[in-house]
Scaffold this active site. Structure first.
Site, PDB file in Angstrom:
ATOM      1  N   HIS A 244      59.102  -3.580 -31.602  1.00 10.87           N
ATOM      2  CA  HIS A 244      59.429  -3.449 -33.022  1.00 10.87           C
ATOM      3  C   HIS A 244      58.793  -4.545 -33.861  1.00 10.87           C
ATOM      4  O   HIS A 244      58.659  -5.681 -33.440  1.00 10.87           O
ATOM      5  CB  HIS A 244      60.948  -3.406 -33.231  1.00 10.87           C
ATOM      6  CG  HIS A 244      61.693  -4.575 -32.669  1.00 10.87           C
ATOM      7  ND1 HIS A 244      63.052  -4.693 -32.726  1.00 10.87           N
ATOM      8  CD2 HIS A 244      61.269  -5.697 -32.044  1.00 10.87           C
ATOM      9  CE1 HIS A 244      63.437  -5.819 -32.170  1.00 10.87           C
ATOM     10  NE2 HIS A 244      62.368  -6.446 -31.755  1.00 10.87           N
ATOM     11  N   ASN A 245      58.356  -4.140 -35.058  1.00  7.62           N
ATOM     12  CA  ASN A 245      57.755  -5.035 -36.054  1.00  7.62           C
ATOM     13  C   ASN A 245      56.428  -5.644 -35.622  1.00  7.62           C
ATOM     14  O   ASN A 245      55.948  -6.606 -36.228  1.00  7.62           O
ATOM     15  CB  ASN A 245      58.724  -6.151 -36.467  1.00  7.62           C
ATOM     16  CG  ASN A 245      59.908  -5.628 -37.256  1.00  7.62           C
ATOM     17  OD1 ASN A 245      60.969  -5.356 -36.672  1.00  7.62           O
ATOM     18  ND2 ASN A 245      59.744  -5.464 -38.556  1.00  7.62           N
TER      19      ASN A 245
END
Length: 344
Positions: A244-245
């Site tokens: 994520h991210n």
């Protein structure tokens, strides 16, 4: 499906020149050392030149600078770059082999609020959710799931079993291979006072820019907040995990089983070998090259560096060290023998 080209047709398509039988028929492509009648091969690496004098291929793509030292029975097609021309030719063959798909097969489901452009194909048992926006020439193969509010640009291809979670955005000319999942929850859990883990909601999305290709069974997780971003021209192999991210820069390529932990920023034009692991919350400079099974646990700031090992080090240093790694058991025996003599 059978394909058929003449050497003359191929030369015209590649802006090449034929030396030999320009009407010879070509039905397939093959390595120069594994050629057969009706096959087209290419020669670029001088190491493979001996094969051109014995190959059974009917035609061979060669660079314009090639000058045979012995008689060649195959028809030669001279081009500016044999490798690049062969790659272009494979595009032609693939286009001829893959059946054109149009229309909406049944049973499939497209929510009434979804919209799509011209040339759409939706395979059987596919699901298209609410407010999905699809461009022209989108191809969605059987058993694909496209969640609510997803955006698909022009010429997107989703192979069988692909899953695109809600709110994710894909640009144009994106190809995603079978079993890949875009937008599953990032691995976000927080320990609490009861000594277990509370899930942190993952409310962001994934943004995939134009001309990206993702291999089979790859996962790109949605952001906790904001977006996980895969930028233009990125190519990911099978079984790659993007946390994520994460941000991956333009034209970066990653081989199979690579894993990028959350919130890491990868620069543009990077090349990662198989089974590379990258720690979270760090940056990797533009043009970084990582050998297979490299482990990156801190930021890499030098652009264009070639590194390998775990933790990574410059390739030349690792090669020197490896000489000693291989001799380590012998070195230990020698030290033990010296210590024994000293005790005596």
């Amino acid at each position: 499906m059978k394909i058929e080209f003449s050497a003359k047709q191929i030369a015209e398509a590649l802006q090449g020149e034929v030396v030999g039988n320009e009407e010879v028929k070509l039905y397939t492509v093959a390595k120069i050392e594994e050629g057969s009648e009706g096959a087209l091969s290419f020669l670029e690496n001088p190491k493979y030149e001996p094969y051109i004098y014995t190959t059974k291929s009917s035609a061979v793509l060669v660079n314009r600078t090639f000058k045979p030292e012995h008689p060649v029975t195959a028809t030669l097609i001279y081009v500016d770059s044999a490798r690049e021309s062969f790659a272009s030719l494979l595009d032609m063959v693939a286009e001829a082999l893959v059946p054109k798909k149009f229309g909406i097969e049944q049973p499939s489901f497209i929510d009434p609020t979804a919209s799509y452009g011209e040339g759409i194909y939706v395979g059987a048992f596919a699901y298209i959710g609410k407010n999905v926006k699809m461009g022209n020439n989108v191809k969605i193969y059987p058993q694909v799931y496209v969640g609510d509010n997803v955006v698909l640009g022009d010429d997107v291809v989703l192979m069988p079993g692909v899953k695109i979670y809600y709110n994710c955005v894909l640009g144009s000319h994106v190809t995603i291979h079978a079993g890949t999942i875009i937008g599953a929850d990032g691995f976000g859990f927080a320990p609490n006072s009861e000594n277990n883990y509370k899930k942190v909601p993952q409310i962001g999305n994934v943004v995939i820019e134009d001309y990206v290709e993702l291999g089979a069974n790859t996962c790109v997780d949605r952001a906790t907040m904001g977006s996980t971003i895969v930028k233009r021209g990125v190519k990911l192999d099978n079984l790659v995990q993007i946390g994520h991210n994460v941000q991956i820069g333009e034209n970066t390529v990653m081989s199979a089983q690579t894993g990028i932990a959350g919130s890491t920023k990868i620069g543009r034009d990077c090349m990662f070998g198989g089974q590379v692991g990258v720690a979270p919350h760090i940056t990797v400079a533009n043009g970084t090259k990582l050998g297979a099974q490299s482990g990156v646990n801190s930021s890499l700031k030098t652009e264009g560096a070639a590194l390998i090992g775990s933790p990574v080090q410059p390739f030349a240093d690792w090669t020197k060290s490896y000489v000693h790694f291989r001799r380590f058991p012998e070195i230990v025996k020698r030290i033990d023998a010296i210590e024994k003599k000293l005790k005596e």
